[in-house]
Design an enzyme around this catalytic site. Structure first.
Site, mmCIF file in Angstrom:
data_model
loop_
_atom_site.group_PDB
_atom_site.id
_atom_site.type_symbol
_atom_site.label_atom_id
_atom_site.label_comp_id
_atom_site.label_asym_id
_atom_site.label_seq_id
_atom_site.Cartn_x
_atom_site.Cartn_y
_atom_site.Cartn_z
ATOM 1 C CB ALA A 11 -0.922 -0.009 1.218
ATOM 2 N NE ARG A 17 -2.313 3.337 -12.962
ATOM 3 C CZ ARG A 17 -2.150 2.013 -12.919
ATOM 4 N NH1 ARG A 17 -2.634 1.252 -13.871
ATOM 5 N NH2 ARG A 17 -1.504 1.458 -11.908
ATOM 6 C CD GLN A 76 8.004 0.361 -2.170
ATOM 7 O OE1 GLN A 76 6.815 0.658 -2.098
ATOM 8 N NE2 GLN A 76 8.529 -0.238 -3.235
ATOM 9 C CB THR A 82 4.267 -4.939 -6.840
ATOM 10 O OG1 THR A 82 4.639 -5.418 -8.148
ATOM 11 C CG2 THR A 82 3.095 -3.994 -6.997
ATOM 12 N N GLY A 105 -3.258 -3.169 -1.786
ATOM 13 C CA GLY A 105 -4.190 -2.328 -1.022
ATOM 14 C C GLY A 105 -5.286 -1.706 -1.870
HETATM 15 C C1 UD1 Z 1 -0.797 -4.809 -10.398
HETATM 16 C C2 UD1 Z 1 -0.120 -6.040 -11.014
HETATM 17 C C3 UD1 Z 1 -0.992 -6.561 -12.144
HETATM 18 C C4 UD1 Z 1 -2.372 -6.886 -11.609
HETATM 19 C C5 UD1 Z 1 -3.000 -5.693 -10.897
HETATM 20 C C6 UD1 Z 1 -4.251 -6.131 -10.153
HETATM 21 C C7 UD1 Z 1 2.322 -5.784 -10.758
HETATM 22 C C8 UD1 Z 1 3.579 -5.432 -11.447
HETATM 23 N N1 UD1 Z 1 1.196 -5.703 -11.500
HETATM 24 O O1 UD1 Z 1 -0.851 -3.784 -11.380
HETATM 25 O O2 UD1 Z 1 -0.414 -7.751 -12.688
HETATM 26 O O3 UD1 Z 1 -3.216 -7.309 -12.677
HETATM 27 O O4 UD1 Z 1 -2.092 -5.153 -9.933
HETATM 28 O O5 UD1 Z 1 -4.936 -5.051 -9.624
HETATM 29 O O6 UD1 Z 1 2.345 -6.169 -9.609
HETATM 30 N N2 UD1 Z 1 2.696 -0.560 -4.522
HETATM 31 C C9 UD1 Z 1 3.665 -0.374 -3.545
HETATM 32 N N3 UD1 Z 1 4.899 0.031 -3.912
HETATM 33 C C10 UD1 Z 1 5.269 0.231 -5.198
HETATM 34 C C11 UD1 Z 1 4.279 0.046 -6.199
HETATM 35 C C12 UD1 Z 1 3.009 -0.358 -5.835
HETATM 36 O O7 UD1 Z 1 3.389 -0.567 -2.362
HETATM 37 O O8 UD1 Z 1 6.437 0.588 -5.426
HETATM 38 C C13 UD1 Z 1 1.327 -0.954 -4.122
HETATM 39 C C14 UD1 Z 1 0.304 0.105 -4.473
HETATM 40 O O9 UD1 Z 1 0.100 1.000 -3.384
HETATM 41 C C15 UD1 Z 1 -0.945 -0.714 -4.785
HETATM 42 C C16 UD1 Z 1 -0.398 -2.074 -5.189
HETATM 43 O O10 UD1 Z 1 0.966 -2.109 -4.817
HETATM 44 O O11 UD1 Z 1 -1.770 -0.867 -3.652
HETATM 45 C C17 UD1 Z 1 -0.551 -2.343 -6.698
HETATM 46 O O12 UD1 Z 1 0.104 -1.303 -7.418
HETATM 47 P P1 UD1 Z 1 -0.538 -0.714 -8.762
HETATM 48 O O13 UD1 Z 1 0.350 0.364 -9.237
HETATM 49 O O14 UD1 Z 1 -1.961 -0.402 -8.552
HETATM 50 O O15 UD1 Z 1 -0.389 -1.973 -9.747
HETATM 51 P P2 UD1 Z 1 -1.261 -2.266 -11.033
HETATM 52 O O16 UD1 Z 1 -0.749 -1.456 -12.154
HETATM 53 O O17 UD1 Z 1 -2.685 -2.184 -10.725
HETATM 54 MG MG MG Z 2 -3.692 -1.463 -9.077
#
Ligand code: UD1
Ligand code: MG
Length: 461
Positions: A11, A17, A76, A82, A105
């Protein structure tokens, strides 16, 4: 023996976006922040002490939103993807065997039952990990699942990196995984930022495990709505709508009548007892509790309040942070602003505002009054236009009115003031001194009559 389970919720991202100053997981759907929903679902499979939330954007606010759960946090500092976010938990968790469930999250609709099934499937099989998938009519934006001939997961391809053929795959990555702890922590540092976004994608772990000879299983769920992730405001609104629909269905099955259910807004944490009727466009918010046989009038808004049984709230009434006892009648167009307690069978009518007021059983304020920082005794009548002057520009002061008193229309009660039991206040009075019990108080100019005054005035002209 059952394997110990640790849950990690990612999270830390801002959620670009969403185009918002606020971290994405702090946006609300169904009346709760997205992250609260995800933590709530997780508490169905693990105690709060085994749940770690990875934070990094508006850290203190995310921690505050989750304080009541008692979960752990990892930080982080830079959002590098992720895979990198999960790596932040390795030092704290790598010594523990068992299973690690990873969630994002921004997927708040997931149920406890589905999470439990994921854990059960992983525990019963031999795979290194199991992930949840579903088929979407429009999979745009999600990672796609590449399945092998035996249904095993070969790879997850992110939207940005997918070929046109891969983009046509309907099976999506939900972002919900259950890993065997030792294999996850052994291999996680092999994730490389070798993609167009230069991020550490957790999804690369699938190919890494496969290369090491470890299988990854897929668990396909049919209710794809549970897996919706939120990346934009439009998706937030769509998920909020699902929460609302679920809540009214649940309440109707429990015996609550909801007129035109598509128009009402009822938050997830609200409780309403059977045979209460909710009229169109009502909003019942926060941690509100409503007893049996109540009626919540059209367009009323009730927030963080407690209503006992047989309470009638007439249309266009606003009630916040207040308690209302049985059989009271409030509204239409009344406003209870906070800190009020309204007694049994009391009546608050139109254009009456209450703030920080104890309003006695059977008391009435039927029209046009402001009662702030006041105690009104049982069966006292407050006439139209009565005002408690509770604020002197610097401090607030209290008004105490005993029981069975009669406050005439347009009385101005200058606080601090005490008005005794059974007393009468003449209409239009400004009351600045205490009124003893059973007395009549008058505080107004005397009426003067000048006979024939109009005719004399005309003659002068
Ligand atoms: C991600 C998945 C995708 C999946 C989708 C489902 C990856 C690379 N992709 O894409 O395969 O279909 O979710 O909803 O995992 N976050 C962190 N730190 C970071 C980046 C993200 O904690 O450095 C957290 C964000 O707060 C968020 C979650 O990880 O809650 C997912 O990140 P997000 O950017 O929404 O990934 P998606 O592009 O949706
Ligand atoms: Mg997402």
């Amino acid at each position: 023996m059952k394997s110990p389970i640790n849950v990690v919720i990612l999270a830390a991202g801002l959620g670009t976006r969403m185009k918002s100053k606020r971290a994405k997981v702090l946006h609300r759907a169904g009346g709760l922040t997205l992250i609260e929903h995800v933590v709530h679902a997780s508490t169905g499979i693990a105690p709060a002490s085994n749940i770690t939330v990875v934070v990094g954007t508006q850290t203190e606010r995310v921690k505050a939103a989750l304080a009541h759960f008692g979960v752990r946090f990892a930080e982080q500092r830079e959002q590098k993807g992720t895979g990198h976010a999960l790596l932040m938990c390795r030092d704290a968790l790598a010594s523990q065997s068992g299973l690690v469930v990873v969630l994002y999250g921004d997927g708040p609709l997931l149920s406890r039952a589905t999470l439990q099934e994921l854990v059960d499937r992983q525990a019963a099989g031999h795979a290194a990990a199991t992930l949840i998938t579903t088929r979407l009519d429009d999979p745009t934006g999600y990672g796609r699942i590449i399945l092998g001939s035996h249904g095993e997961v070969q790879a997850i391809v992110e939207q940005k990196a997918a070929t046109p053929e891969q983009l046509a795959i309907p099976q999506i990555n939900s972002g919900i995984y259950c890993f065997r702890a030792e294999l996850l922590w052994e291999h996680i540092s092999e994730i490389r930022p070798d993609n167009p976004a230069h991020e550490y994608y957790l999804t690369d772990i699938v190919e890494i495990l496969n290369r090491g000879g470890h299988k990854v299983a897929a668990f396909e769920v049919s209710d794809s709505r549970e897996l919706l992730g939120i990346n934009t405001r439009a998706e937030l609104a769509a998920v909020d709508r699902i929460f609302r629909e679920r809540k009214v269905q649940e309440l109707m099955l429990d015996g609550v009548t909801i007129e035109k259910p598509e128009t009402v807004t009822i938050d997830c944490a609200v409780r309403i007892a059977a045979d209460t009727v909710v009229a169109p466009f009502a909003q019942i918010l926060g941690r509100t509790e409503i007893g049996e046989d109540c009626r919540i009038g059209a367009c009323s808004i009730i927030e963080n309040s407690k209503l006992a049984s047989r309470v009638e709230v007439l249309p266009f009434t606003s009630i916040a942070d207040s308690e209302v006892e049985a059989e009271a009648r409030i509204g239409p167009f009344a406003r209870l602003r906070g800190g009020n307690r309204v007694g049994t069978r009391a009546h608050i009518g139109n254009f009456v505002e209450l703030k920080n007021t104890q309003f006695g059983a059977g008391a009435k304020a039927s029209h046009l009054a402001y009662l702030g920082d006041a105690e009104i005794g049982e069966k006292t009548n407050i006439g139209a236009g009565t005002i408690t002057c509770n604020y002197d520009g610097v401090d607030k002061h209290r008004t105490r009115i005993g029981k069975e008193a009669f406050v005439g229309s347009n009385a101005t009660l200058v606080a601090p003031i005490e008005i005794g039991d059974g007393s009468y206040i003449g209409a239009g009075s400004v009351i600045t001194d205490p009124v003893p019990a059973e007395a009549l108080a008058l505080g107004r100019g005397r009426q003067v009559i000048k006979e024939g005054w109009t005719a004399k005035r005309k003659k002068k002209k």
